[in-house]
Design an enzyme around this catalytic site. Structure first.
Site, PDB file in Angstrom:
ATOM      1  N   LYS A 117      28.205  46.730  43.742  1.00 12.49           N
ATOM      2  CA  LYS A 117      28.072  45.300  44.210  1.00 12.49           C
ATOM      3  C   LYS A 117      28.262  44.353  43.092  1.00 12.49           C
ATOM      4  O   LYS A 117      28.686  43.235  43.062  1.00 12.49           O
ATOM      5  CB  LYS A 117      26.658  45.249  45.117  1.00 12.49           C
ATOM      6  CG  LYS A 117      26.947  45.515  46.409  1.00 12.49           C
ATOM      7  CD  LYS A 117      27.990  44.944  47.588  1.00 12.49           C
ATOM      8  CE  LYS A 117      29.084  45.472  47.453  1.00 12.49           C
ATOM      9  NZ  LYS A 117      29.497  46.417  47.881  1.00 12.49           N
ATOM     10  N   TRP A 149      49.281  38.656  46.373  1.00  6.51           N
ATOM     11  CA  TRP A 149      48.383  39.442  45.340  1.00  6.51           C
ATOM     12  C   TRP A 149      49.347  40.159  44.594  1.00  6.51           C
ATOM     13  O   TRP A 149      49.914  40.970  45.087  1.00  6.51           O
ATOM     14  CB  TRP A 149      47.260  40.352  46.168  1.00  6.51           C
ATOM     15  CG  TRP A 149      46.363  40.931  45.209  1.00  6.51           C
ATOM     16  CD1 TRP A 149      45.222  40.351  44.807  1.00  6.51           C
ATOM     17  CD2 TRP A 149      46.293  42.221  44.926  1.00  6.51           C
ATOM     18  NE1 TRP A 149      44.542  41.300  44.140  1.00  6.51           N
ATOM     19  CE2 TRP A 149      45.205  42.476  44.166  1.00  6.51           C
ATOM     20  CE3 TRP A 149      47.446  43.315  44.573  1.00  6.51           C
ATOM     21  CZ2 TRP A 149      44.840  43.784  43.340  1.00  6.51           C
ATOM     22  CZ3 TRP A 149      46.784  44.601  44.100  1.00  6.51           C
ATOM     23  CH2 TRP A 149      45.778  44.753  43.382  1.00  6.51           C
ATOM     24  N   HIS A 194      22.424  63.428  30.606  1.00  9.48           N
ATOM     25  CA  HIS A 194      23.386  64.262  30.182  1.00  9.48           C
ATOM     26  C   HIS A 194      24.732  63.320  29.352  1.00  9.48           C
ATOM     27  O   HIS A 194      25.779  63.625  29.461  1.00  9.48           O
ATOM     28  CB  HIS A 194      24.162  64.830  31.378  1.00  9.48           C
ATOM     29  CG  HIS A 194      22.891  66.020  31.890  1.00  9.48           C
ATOM     30  ND1 HIS A 194      23.023  67.162  31.747  1.00  9.48           N
ATOM     31  CD2 HIS A 194      22.213  65.954  33.153  1.00  9.48           C
ATOM     32  CE1 HIS A 194      22.232  67.823  32.253  1.00  9.48           C
ATOM     33  NE2 HIS A 194      21.637  67.113  32.966  1.00  9.48           N
ATOM     34  N   CYS A 229      47.825  40.533  50.036  1.00  5.92           N
ATOM     35  CA  CYS A 229      48.364  39.297  50.557  1.00  5.92           C
ATOM     36  C   CYS A 229      48.187  39.091  52.073  1.00  5.92           C
ATOM     37  O   CYS A 229      47.827  39.910  52.923  1.00  5.92           O
ATOM     38  CB  CYS A 229      49.948  39.960  50.267  1.00  5.92           C
ATOM     39  SG  CYS A 229      50.475  40.407  48.839  1.00  5.92           S
ATOM     40  N   ARG A 236      40.838  37.428  51.754  1.00  6.39           N
ATOM     41  CA  ARG A 236      41.540  38.608  51.489  1.00  6.39           C
ATOM     42  C   ARG A 236      41.695  39.048  49.757  1.00  6.39           C
ATOM     43  O   ARG A 236      42.059  40.137  49.652  1.00  6.39           O
ATOM     44  CB  ARG A 236      42.830  39.048  52.030  1.00  6.39           C
ATOM     45  CG  ARG A 236      42.598  38.778  53.700  1.00  6.39           C
ATOM     46  CD  ARG A 236      43.730  38.852  54.553  1.00  6.39           C
ATOM     47  NE  ARG A 236      44.606  39.990  54.228  1.00  6.39           N
ATOM     48  CZ  ARG A 236      44.753  41.153  55.066  1.00  6.39           C
ATOM     49  NH1 ARG A 236      43.864  41.239  55.777  1.00  6.39           N
ATOM     50  NH2 ARG A 236      45.471  42.098  54.669  1.00  6.39           N
ATOM     51  N   ASN A 270      54.213  41.503  52.787  1.00  7.73           N
ATOM     52  CA  ASN A 270      52.834  42.163  52.408  1.00  7.73           C
ATOM     53  C   ASN A 270      53.556  43.685  52.084  1.00  7.73           C
ATOM     54  O   ASN A 270      53.776  44.243  52.749  1.00  7.73           O
ATOM     55  CB  ASN A 270      51.794  42.118  53.367  1.00  7.73           C
ATOM     56  CG  ASN A 270      51.189  40.701  53.490  1.00  7.73           C
ATOM     57  OD1 ASN A 270      51.645  39.865  52.737  1.00  7.73           O
ATOM     58  ND2 ASN A 270      50.118  40.850  54.319  1.00  7.73           N
ATOM     59  N   GLY A 271      52.978  44.184  50.959  1.00  4.30           N
ATOM     60  CA  GLY A 271      53.312  45.806  50.761  1.00  4.30           C
ATOM     61  C   GLY A 271      54.406  45.776  49.569  1.00  4.30           C
ATOM     62  O   GLY A 271      54.275  44.897  48.637  1.00  4.30           O
ATOM     63  N   LYS A 308      40.244  41.996  49.825  1.00  2.92           N
ATOM     64  CA  LYS A 308      39.480  42.406  50.608  1.00  2.92           C
ATOM     65  C   LYS A 308      39.787  43.668  51.193  1.00  2.92           C
ATOM     66  O   LYS A 308      39.312  45.004  51.461  1.00  2.92           O
ATOM     67  CB  LYS A 308      39.083  41.424  51.910  1.00  2.92           C
ATOM     68  CG  LYS A 308      38.560  41.782  53.107  1.00  2.92           C
ATOM     69  CD  LYS A 308      36.928  41.859  52.562  1.00  2.92           C
ATOM     70  CE  LYS A 308      36.065  42.764  53.813  1.00  2.92           C
ATOM     71  NZ  LYS A 308      34.830  43.197  53.414  1.00  2.92           N
ATOM     72  N   GLU A 352      26.433  51.997  45.144  1.00  8.09           N
ATOM     73  CA  GLU A 352      26.764  51.167  45.861  1.00  8.09           C
ATOM     74  C   GLU A 352      25.955  49.810  45.347  1.00  8.09           C
ATOM     75  O   GLU A 352      26.709  48.729  45.139  1.00  8.09           O
ATOM     76  CB  GLU A 352      26.120  51.149  47.298  1.00  8.09           C
ATOM     77  CG  GLU A 352      26.369  49.804  48.249  1.00  8.09           C
ATOM     78  CD  GLU A 352      28.035  49.454  48.240  1.00  8.09           C
ATOM     79  OE1 GLU A 352      28.926  50.212  47.878  1.00  8.09           O
ATOM     80  OE2 GLU A 352      28.219  48.433  48.900  1.00  8.09           O
ATOM     81  N   GLU A 385      31.481  44.042  41.196  1.00  9.87           N
ATOM     82  CA  GLU A 385      32.581  43.271  41.633  1.00  9.87           C
ATOM     83  C   GLU A 385      32.434  41.766  41.988  1.00  9.87           C
ATOM     84  O   GLU A 385      33.303  41.187  41.789  1.00  9.87           O
ATOM     85  CB  GLU A 385      33.162  43.908  42.981  1.00  9.87           C
ATOM     86  CG  GLU A 385      31.924  44.032  43.983  1.00  9.87           C
ATOM     87  CD  GLU A 385      32.724  44.745  45.134  1.00  9.87           C
ATOM     88  OE1 GLU A 385      33.776  44.915  45.389  1.00  9.87           O
ATOM     89  OE2 GLU A 385      31.757  44.979  46.240  1.00  9.87           O
TER      90      GLU A 385
HETATM   91  O1  M6R Z   1      38.239  48.535  54.320  1.00 11.10           O
HETATM   92  P1  M6R Z   1      37.745  49.639  53.646  1.00 11.10           P
HETATM   93  O2  M6R Z   1      36.349  49.919  53.931  1.00 11.10           O
HETATM   94  O3  M6R Z   1      38.648  50.710  53.712  1.00 11.10           O
HETATM   95  O4  M6R Z   1      37.949  49.177  51.933  1.00 11.10           O
HETATM   96  C1  M6R Z   1      37.404  50.185  51.169  1.00 11.10           C
HETATM   97  C2  M6R Z   1      37.179  49.602  49.698  1.00 11.10           C
HETATM   98  O5  M6R Z   1      38.361  48.656  49.374  1.00 11.10           O
HETATM   99  C3  M6R Z   1      35.908  48.507  49.804  1.00 11.10           C
HETATM  100  O6  M6R Z   1      34.822  49.098  50.371  1.00 11.10           O
HETATM  101  C4  M6R Z   1      35.671  47.997  48.415  1.00 11.10           C
HETATM  102  O7  M6R Z   1      35.114  48.828  47.690  1.00 11.10           O
HETATM  103  C5  M6R Z   1      34.997  46.547  48.488  1.00 11.10           C
HETATM  104  N1  M6R Z   1      35.271  45.582  47.659  1.00 11.10           N
HETATM  105  C6  M6R Z   1      33.279  46.951  48.146  1.00 11.10           C
HETATM  106  O8  M6R Z   1      32.593  45.845  48.273  1.00 11.10           O
END
Ligand code: M6R
Length: 613
Positions: A490, A75, A509, A2, A27, A101-102, A608, A486, A493
């Site tokens: 990417k 959110w 495996h 949020c 975000r 937020n929270g 984010k 990674e 997501e």
């Molecule tokens: O702000 P942070 O680096 O702690 O965030 C960690 C993850 O939430 C963040 O890397 C998330 O996996 C991203 N969407 C990856 O692209």
């Protein structure tokens, strides 16, 4: 997650807070709302969906009047994505409006208590409970003004919150508070802009202070008072926000993710600036200088993070063992915090986080620190909660990362973890000459990333060939096993293609059963210790009909015989290779999402910064 923006001053609030809300769109959210107060009357407009839906609604209702107001992107946690569940929420007695937020964890008990007192709820949210509770406690005739009512309410709640509160009985006051979710107060001339993220403030002022947990700030046009929930006075630490507008605007790019991928040469240069001293064969990290002794004597390093940050931490684990000869392990912060971890004497815990606000990473860091570890942060956002809660740390200095898919923060995290490894190694086992050779390699990285970025058009062409496929594999070994993870993250997501990353040897495996005719398998096959073994794994995939896209080292012409497509990266020593091999994977994910027609910077369901567990 949020987003919060609030304004109190002399300008019309609506345009200013809506503009701020748009800067927070990155975000991640699913509904938006606004409240402005004029002549002691609060008007609320809220809609499920994008800020554009809210604007369309405001175009129907007419602009909200008033020079005090607040806006929110939600959110969903408690209750579905509906207009009624969007914030702001109001009480039914005292003219209170709240954005939050929270998560209020004990909202259910509080709701029953309030219902017993006759309050009628209109939403399924925990936030409405907070609004009702503040309204219930607000009693100016008994000396309980808005500030006191907020303090009293927050003493009753458990959970996390950043809140902004207005009250029709106090038309010139805004009260904000925080515990476990970020909130910043920007100080302008006779005006204040409150936000959950500096990007909504910097267009108006760069003077600001972040709230600490349990801080409550009462803001009027003529000043502010900071206290705790128990009404003890607090002196806030006012600082200069190190962010300019250009950094958070798209410029010539179509998406923030694209901009940030292309910013990586500069980001890595900024990260290294003033830290590499080749002539002396050493790395200088101001943030760690007071703890050099502890790092020399460290027995073990535990790295915690989530998502991309965890992948960077995994590379850090390899690097710390390889270079500094210190036992290291990288873990999901969310697992570490709950598994009763053993923290031996002389353990160093490193929290890796772009935002510095990830709830699990913060909690894991606290757990390690409470058990006696030295707590370090590898964080991008200056002044963020993790940065403030550590004993010491090293900032990434890669600039604001707006794209939900983390890119330049990953290279920055790997770069900083390399610097920390060298900082420790040089004091433990590495000579000045050896360190100078590492530094020489590090200095070559920005230019090498530039050379990879020049292949952008070709990387898009290769992506086009496979973009219709719904299942992909990403495989690598050693330092490039986390890079494979990674690459898969990417792709999934932002393009919503199912992708799995794994160590190349693990494929046999079980996952090998997935391979069918034409299934794309991306191999990180740069020259390194396990190159021949990777070639064998490639053969295994192709024998089952899989199509291989290899990320290989420039000059390796032979690999063309073994794969369908090759994307080349310049030669570099193996431990530093993830900072190069990840670049084509980021670009492939970006192009796949664009070709599939997805909103790259606002991927579905994602936020984010994940500030709840
Ligand atoms: O702000 P942070 O680096 O702690 O965030 C960690 C993850 O939430 C963040 O890397 C998330 O996996 C991203 N969407 C990856 O692209």
């Amino acid at each position: 997650m949020c987003g919060i923006v609030g304004y109190i001053g002399s300008k019309p609030a609506q345009p200013l807070i809506l503009e701020g809300l748009k800067r927070l769109e990155y975000r991640g959210y699913d509904s938006a709302g606004i409240a402005c107060m004029d002549n002691g009357k609060i008007t609320v407009v809220k809609k499920a969906g994008r800020v554009a839906n809210l604007e369309a609604e405001l175009a129907k209702t007419g602009p909200l009047k008033g020079t005090i107001g607040m806006a929110h992107t939600r959110w969903a946690t408690h209750g579905g994505v509906t207009d009624a569940n969007a914030h702001p929420h109001r009480d039914d007695k005292a003219g209170i409006a709240v954005i939050h937020n929270g998560i209020i964890e004990n909202y259910s008990v509080l709701k029953t208590y309030l219902q017993d007192k006759g309050h009628v709820f209109k939403s399924d949210t925990d936030t409405e409970v907070l609004a009702m509770l503040i309204g219930e406690l607000y009693s100016p005739s008994e000396g309980v003004d808005l500030e006191a009512a907020v303090q009293a309410a927050l003493r009753e709640v458990t959970g996390a919150y950043a809140i902004c509160v207005m009250c029709e009985g106090e038309p010139d006051t805004m009260v904000v508070a925080r515990k476990g979710a970020p909130l910043i107060v920007g100080i302008g001339a006779g005006e204040y802009v409150v936000a959950s993220d500096a990007s909504a403030i910097v267009a108006h002022t760069t003077q600001a202070f972040p709230l600490d947990d349990y801080n409550v700030v009462k803001i009027t046009r003529s000043g502010f008072r900071t206290s705790t929930t128990t009404n003890a006075n607090v002196t806030p630490k006012v600082m200069q926000l190190e962010m300019d507008l250009e950094q958070i605007e798209l410029g010539r790019f179509e998406h923030f993710m694209q901009k940030e991928i292309h910013e990586q040469p500069k980001a890595v240069r900024d990260c290294f600036r003033g830290r590499l001293h080749k002539e002396d064969g050493k790395v200088i990290l101001g943030g760690l200088s007071n703890f050099a002794k502890e790092l020399v004597r460290a027995r073990r390093v535990v790295l915690v993070g989530q998502g991309t940050a965890l992948h960077a931490a995994m590379i850090g684990e390899y690097m710390l063992e390889d270079l500094a000869k210190v036992p290291a392990c990288a873990e999901y912060a969310s697992e570490f915090r709950y598994r009763n971890p053993i923290i031996e004497d002389r353990t160093v815990a490193i929290a890796v986080s772009q935002s510095g606000e990830t709830a699990d990473t913060l909690a894991a860091l606290h757990e390690a620190r409470d058990r006696g570890a030295l707590a370090l942060g590898v964080v991008n956002v200056v002044g963020s909660t993790i940065a403030r809660d550590t004993d010491a740390g090293v900032y990434l200095r890669v600039g604001p990362e707006i794209g939900v898919a983390s890119t330049k923060a990953f290279t920055g995290q790997v770069a900083v973890l390399t610097l920390i490894s060298l900082f420790m190694a040089r004091r433990r086992v590495m000579s000045a000459d050896q360190c100078a050779r590492w530094i020489e390699q590090l200095e070559s990285i920005p230019e090498k990333i530039e050379r990879i970025l020049e292949q952008d058009a070709r990387i898009r062409k290769v992506t086009e060939r496979y973009v219709e496929r719904d299942n992909w594999l990403f495989l690598g070994r050693g330092y490039n096993y986390p890079t494979a993870l990674e690459g898969a993250l990417k792709l999934k997501e932002i393009s919503y293609i199912h992708a799995e990353g794994m160590p190349a040897a693990e494929m046999k495996h079980g996952p090998i059963a997935l391979i069918n005719d034409g299934m794309p398998a991306v191999f990180i096959a740069n020259r390194g210790r396990q190159y021949d073994k990777v070639l064998s794994n490639i053969a295994e995939v192709r024998a089952r009909g899989g199509h291989v896209i290899a990320v290989a080292t420039e000059g390796d012409d032979d690999i063309r015989r073994h794969v369908e497509d090759v994307l080349y990266v310049p030669e570099i020593i193996e431990p530093l290779s993830p900072m190069l091999t990840v670049i084509p994977l980021q670009l492939m994910a970006y192009h796949a999402a664009v070709i599939r027609g997805h909103d790259v910077d606002k991927p579905r369901n994602l936020a984010k910064s994940v500030t709840v567990e």
